[in-house]
Scaffold this motif. Structure first.
Motif, mmCIF file in Angstrom:
data_model
loop_
_atom_site.group_PDB
_atom_site.id
_atom_site.type_symbol
_atom_site.label_atom_id
_atom_site.label_comp_id
_atom_site.label_asym_id
_atom_site.label_seq_id
_atom_site.Cartn_x
_atom_site.Cartn_y
_atom_site.Cartn_z
ATOM 1 N N GLY A 133 33.295 42.486 35.337
ATOM 2 C CA GLY A 133 34.885 42.611 34.709
ATOM 3 C C GLY A 133 35.695 43.250 34.002
ATOM 4 N N GLY B 174 38.109 42.191 32.592
ATOM 5 C CA GLY B 174 39.173 40.883 31.851
ATOM 6 C C GLY B 174 39.460 41.025 30.883
ATOM 7 N N PHE B 175 40.099 39.707 29.575
ATOM 8 C CA PHE B 175 40.809 39.733 28.447
ATOM 9 C C PHE B 175 39.545 39.735 28.160
ATOM 10 N N PHE B 176 38.843 40.142 27.614
ATOM 11 C CA PHE B 176 37.675 40.664 26.603
ATOM 12 C C PHE B 176 37.341 42.127 26.995
ATOM 13 N N ASP C 178 35.229 44.570 38.970
ATOM 14 C CA ASP C 178 36.182 43.652 38.517
ATOM 15 C C ASP C 178 36.764 43.754 40.574
ATOM 16 N N ARG C 179 37.105 42.725 41.135
ATOM 17 C CA ARG C 179 37.215 42.324 42.067
ATOM 18 C C ARG C 179 38.621 41.820 41.779
ATOM 19 N N ARG D 257 42.957 44.176 37.432
ATOM 20 C CA ARG D 257 42.087 44.647 36.293
ATOM 21 C C ARG D 257 41.303 45.852 36.299
ATOM 22 N N ALA E 283 30.305 40.826 31.701
ATOM 23 C CA ALA E 283 31.490 40.302 30.828
ATOM 24 C C ALA E 283 32.587 39.685 31.740
ATOM 25 N N THR E 284 31.810 39.367 32.970
ATOM 26 C CA THR E 284 32.686 37.954 33.930
ATOM 27 C C THR E 284 32.443 36.344 32.968
ATOM 28 N N GLN F 207 27.717 38.086 28.378
ATOM 29 C CA GLN F 207 28.409 37.662 27.918
ATOM 30 C C GLN F 207 27.874 35.973 27.538
ATOM 31 N N LYS F 208 28.314 35.377 25.831
ATOM 32 C CA LYS F 208 27.981 34.332 26.213
ATOM 33 C C LYS F 208 29.123 33.203 26.952
ATOM 34 N N ASN G 262 27.923 37.640 19.580
ATOM 35 C CA ASN G 262 28.538 38.726 18.552
ATOM 36 C C ASN G 262 28.876 37.825 17.174
ATOM 37 N N GLN H 272 43.350 33.189 27.400
ATOM 38 C CA GLN H 272 41.883 32.651 28.327
ATOM 39 C C GLN H 272 42.518 31.512 29.215
ATOM 40 N N TYR I 44 41.244 30.073 31.675
ATOM 41 C CA TYR I 44 40.623 28.705 31.951
ATOM 42 C C TYR I 44 39.993 27.988 30.722
ATOM 43 N N ILE J 115 36.605 39.481 15.020
ATOM 44 C CA ILE J 115 35.539 39.517 16.633
ATOM 45 C C ILE J 115 35.140 41.125 16.944
#
Ligand code: NAD
Ligand code: 89Y
Length: 339
Positions: free
Chosen positions: A7, A9-11, A32-33, A37, A69-70, A92-93, A121, A160, A162, A286
């Motif tokens: 993953g 992505g963003f984070f 990553d798919r 990215r 991290a997905t 990740q949560k 975290n 984000q 989503y 964060i």
């Protein structure tokens, strides 16, 4: 220790920076798919081993752990894949969309005899950690009340998207952290009830949640979260605390100001996060906690001990998330063990 990141992505960029802060740990492969990215993170962090399929990455690379991290819907399959390869896992949560999935993931890594940690975290943020440590050290005596509050109007949707389209929003995305911090300070929960609202008409899920918790100790907490709060100064991404104990009070106020009052007087402490060179305000709070929790994971692997936010531990936080949605939907008080 060699890790593989799934993953990009963003984070994930924060996680990659975080790993670079930790001596003896290297992310040697990424997946990553989404080609764009994958290229972006691969080029930025100089990682040549790039995969669009996690199964291929785990078959080809010699890794000690994977960092997942997905977003949540992919977590179970990826954790179970990693467990089949005998790898330690940090994920990740939110860990999963259902308790059933979360329990299966936890069991898969446990059966493989590996360490499973959820990237939860917030309890590693400088201010929240100082508050947790102070309460655990008995600075205000036995706590009987906690308000943990996160109220903001910050635009989280642009980074984000989503978050605006998922059926569940603030409890699953953000409230999960505040519930976890509250557990860390006040202990396990015996009952909870929740009220949720959607104030922003442009999003699908709830952007306001108010949750009342009764703890095993007899103490009470209120967890209140909002992404519909227009205020100046904007306090994103700070969680504020008001904790009353039998011998004192603790307040974590905006601006990373921790105040502890007891019969002996008042202590005011600046608990501001450090600003890593790769971090940017207001996310630095964060971002620092990402490096801190990843360091904790690496230390636990080296020392063969269980991380604070192990899979086992996180099942109890996830049960509060699930319980809050059930409570709001059914307008009743929930016992976490029902879930
Ligand atoms: P994102 O959508 O920006 O990135 C996820 C990436 O994973 C995408 O690039 C996607 O293509 C890739 N992906 C999805 N399934 C995959 C699979 N099976 N194999 C390979 N690649 C796959 O999401 P994000 O905003 O970076 O969030 C990721 C996770 O991080 C979420 O669970 C989110 O809740 C969490 N998050 C945590 C914090 C925190 O402070 N702990 C902050 C933000 C986001
Ligand atoms: O996804 C969320 C998280 O975990 O911390 C803040 C966030 O990025 C937006 O609510």
């Amino acid at each position: 220790m060699k890790g593989g990141l799934i993953g990009c992505g963003f984070f994930a960029v924060n996680q990659m920076h975080g790993w670079q802060e930790i001596e003896g740990v290297e992310i040697v492969a990424i997946c990553d798919r989404d080609r764009a990215r994958l290229t972006e993170i691969g080029d930025k962090f100089d990682v040549d081993a790039r995969y669009s399929d996690a199964a291929e990455m785990l078959a080809a690379e010699k890794l000690d752990f994977v960092d997942i991290a997905t977003t949540v819907e992919s977590h179970r399959a990826l954790v179970e894949l990693a467990a089949r390869h005998g790898l330690h896992v940090i994920c990740q949560k939110p860990l999963a969309e259902t308790m059933e999935d979360a329990r299966a993931m936890n069991a898969a890594v446990a059966d493989a005899g590996r360490v499973f940690m959820v990237h939860e975290n917030f309890r590693w943020q400088s201010g929240l950690r100082a508050a947790i440590d102070a309460v655990r050290a008995g600075k205000i005596g036995e706590p009987f009340f906690c308000r943990a509050s996160f109220r903001s109007g910050y635009d989280v949707y642009s980074g984000q998207p989503y978050l605006a389209t998922d059926e569940r929003f603030i409890i699953q995305d953000l409230g999960i952290h505040v519930l976890d911090v509250t557990r860390a300070i006040m202990g396990e929960v015996s009952t909870l009830s929740a009220s949720i609202q959607r104030v922003n008409p442009k999003i699908r899920g709830e952007d306001v949640a108010t949750i009342l918790l009764k703890h095993d100790s007899g103490a009470t907490s209120v967890v209140d979260c909002s992404y519909a709060t227009r205020q100046q100064p904007e306090t994103f991404p700070e969680t504020l605390l008001e904790i009353d104990g039998e011998t004192g009070t603790l307040r974590l106020d905006a601006g990373y100001r921790l105040t502890i009052q007891t019969a002996g007087g008042e202590d005011v402490i600046d608990v501001s996060p450090r600003l890593y060179p790769w971090a940017e305000k207001p996310w630095h709070n964060i971002q620092e906690s990402v490096a801190t929790i990843q360091r904790h994971f690496a230390e636990c692997l080296r020392q063969g001990r269980s991380p604070e936010t192990s899979g086992d531990d996180n099942l109890r936080t996830l049960a509060l998330v699930e319980g809050a949605y059930f409570s709001a939907a059914e307008a009743r008080t929930i016992k976490p063990e029902e879930l």
